[in-house]
Design a protein around this motif. Structure first.
Motif, PDB file in Angstrom:
ATOM      1  N   ASN A 212       0.819  -1.217   0.000  1.00 25.83           N
ATOM      2  CA  ASN A 212       0.000   0.000   0.000  1.00 25.83           C
ATOM      3  C   ASN A 212       0.849   1.262   0.000  1.00 25.83           C
ATOM      4  OD1 ASN A 212      -2.510  -1.164  -0.124  1.00 25.83           O
ATOM      5  ND2 ASN A 212      -2.951  -0.990   2.060  1.00 25.83           N
ATOM      6  N   ARG A 213       1.924   1.223   0.773  1.00 28.77           N
ATOM      7  CA  ARG A 213       2.788   2.404   0.835  1.00 28.77           C
ATOM      8  C   ARG A 213       3.413   2.688  -0.520  1.00 28.77           C
ATOM      9  NH1 ARG A 213       8.424   3.204   4.247  1.00 28.77           N
ATOM     10  NH2 ARG A 213       8.458   5.472   4.183  1.00 28.77           N
ATOM     11  N   ARG A 215       2.225   1.793  -3.515  1.00 33.42           N
ATOM     12  CA  ARG A 215       1.176   2.257  -4.432  1.00 33.42           C
ATOM     13  C   ARG A 215       0.760   3.692  -4.103  1.00 33.42           C
ATOM     14  NH1 ARG A 215      -0.520  -1.563  -7.801  1.00 33.42           N
ATOM     15  NH2 ARG A 215      -0.136  -3.762  -7.257  1.00 33.42           N
ATOM     16  N   TYR A 246      -5.549   4.401   0.339  1.00 34.33           N
ATOM     17  CA  TYR A 246      -4.340   3.575   0.397  1.00 34.33           C
ATOM     18  C   TYR A 246      -4.026   3.120   1.825  1.00 34.33           C
ATOM     19  CZ  TYR A 246      -3.670   4.886  -4.430  1.00 34.33           C
ATOM     20  OH  TYR A 246      -3.839   5.049  -5.789  1.00 34.33           O
ATOM     21  N   ASP A 247      -5.007   3.256   2.722  1.00 32.51           N
ATOM     22  CA  ASP A 247      -4.862   2.790   4.102  1.00 32.51           C
ATOM     23  C   ASP A 247      -3.541   3.266   4.687  1.00 32.51           C
ATOM     24  OD1 ASP A 247      -5.599   1.488   6.423  1.00 32.51           O
ATOM     25  OD2 ASP A 247      -4.731  -0.431   5.811  1.00 32.51           O
ATOM     26  N   SER A 248      -3.284   4.576   4.527  1.00 32.09           N
ATOM     27  CA  SER A 248      -2.009   5.153   4.939  1.00 32.09           C
ATOM     28  C   SER A 248      -1.843   5.089   6.451  1.00 32.09           C
ATOM     29  CB  SER A 248      -1.924   6.601   4.468  1.00 32.09           C
ATOM     30  OG  SER A 248      -0.712   7.195   4.861  1.00 32.09           O
ATOM     31  N   ASP A 252       3.940   6.555   6.446  1.00 25.80           N
ATOM     32  CA  ASP A 252       3.810   6.284   5.018  1.00 25.80           C
ATOM     33  C   ASP A 252       4.058   7.507   4.155  1.00 25.80           C
ATOM     34  OD1 ASP A 252       3.323   3.657   5.512  1.00 25.80           O
ATOM     35  OD2 ASP A 252       1.197   3.683   4.966  1.00 25.80           O
TER      36      ASP A 252
END
Length: 336
Positions: A212-213, A215, A246-248, A252
């Motif tokens: 996620n990080r 992306r 992005y569920d930061s 991140d």
């Protein structure tokens, strides 16, 4: 106030000690804190590291991390420890506002306060100060404090060395910033000799990103990067929706501003992110351009000449507009 002799005498017998650092601690904040922690426990002190807030997962591997408590999760325990402390070490910050609600607890404590820091314009809350704005990292100053002020180089063991190396590595941008002097490299050599495994620390810090990080970084560079060529300035901005998509997590966004600064023609880079309570800004600059001046004058912040931060109570759009409106004032410096 304390002089060095009085502080040394205090440290010669067991004390109740709290170590704290700024909110949302980075590698230097936690590296300095844990490096000092591992030094002090060898002397028999009762030591507690209290972080004002959470911090990135990529720092959780450091020795001693399992003993850190987070103020926002342990308010009553933290308040009691601060009230009962004989000494409070304040690392990598120079104003009590930088530790949020903990600031007034530290101010009210009867403990002696020791500041070790490298930021501009310190607040006078401390009883002893080991301070140098030319240091590349607070971890460098912790090393200097242990080795050159207290003359305890023999106590720089593997755990101390590993944590201090982490602080210097991260705050010097992997030894790339102008204040990474020959003295810094000599200190780093000493830390490696003491047991810091430099290549492994680099892997743990820089090669541990989540999918996620990565992306999220790609999204920022592809969709949120704006170039202002007339001011040799680059801007990356992030919305609350971006963070959610992005569920930061904490950490991140760290370092993203440096990608904007890596463009050859860019002298000033800004990363502006819409957090839950405020809009936060992170500025980076090249050469003599004073990023800290912008943060101090316009965004209730400060920092170093080439690396500074601030905040805004305006909306994200209005904060971006305000940042852009300031640039003409600095045009001569930006295009020279």
């Amino acid at each position: 106030m304390l002089d060095l002799t009085s502080l040394t005498e205090l440290l010669d017998k067991p004390q109740k000690i709290v170590i704290t650092t700024h909110h949302k601690p980075d590698g230097d904040a936690m590296g300095s804190s844990l490096g000092l922690y591992h030094y002090l426990i060898q002397l028999g002190h009762h030591v507690q590291v209290i972080a004002p807030t959470d911090y990135p997962d990529f720092l959780a591997w450091m020795p001693g991390n399992e003993n850190v408590i987070i103020y926002t999760e342990t308010i009553e325990q933290s308040a009691r420890l601060i009230a009962e402390a004989n000494l409070i070490f304040c690392l990598d910050f120079n104003n009590l506002s930088r530790i949020n609600e903990m600031g007034e607890l530290v101010r009210a404590s009867a403990a002696y306060k020791v500041m070790i820091d490298h930021h501009l314009e310190p607040e006078d809350f401390d009883d002893y100060r080991h301070w140098n704005i030319n240091a590349c990292a607070t971890a460098q100053l912790v090393y200097d404090f242990i080795v050159n002020s207290l003359h305890k180089k023999e106590l720089v063991n593997k755990d101390v060395a590993t944590c201090l190396y982490t602080g210097i590595l991260t705050d010097s941008a992997s030894f790339r910033l102008p204040n990474t002097t020959s003295e810094v490299h000599r200190i780093v050599a000493d830390l490696i000799d003491a047991g810091a495994v430099n290549w492994r620390i680099h892997e743990l810090i820089y090669n541990s990103a989540s999918e996620n990080r990565l992306r999220f970084l790609g999204h920022c560079l592809a969709n949120r990067l704006e170039i202002l060529p007339e001011f040799n300035t680059a801007l990356i901005w992030v919305t609350k929706e971006d963070l959610a998509k992005y569920d930061s997590n904490t950490g991140d966004t760290e370092g993203i501003v440096n990608y904007a600064l890596s463009i050859g023609s860019i002298r000033l880079a800004a990363f502006i992110v819409d957090r839950r309570d405020k809009v936060k800004l992170s500025l980076r600059s090249k050469g003599e351009f004073p990023a800290s001046d912008i943060c101090k004058r316009y965004f209730d912040g400060g920092g170093h000449r080439n690396a500074a931060g601030g905040q805004s109570t305006l909306s994200l759009d209005d904060t971006i507009a305000k940042f852009k409106s300031i640039l003409p004032e600095y045009k001569k410096l930006l295009i020279q």
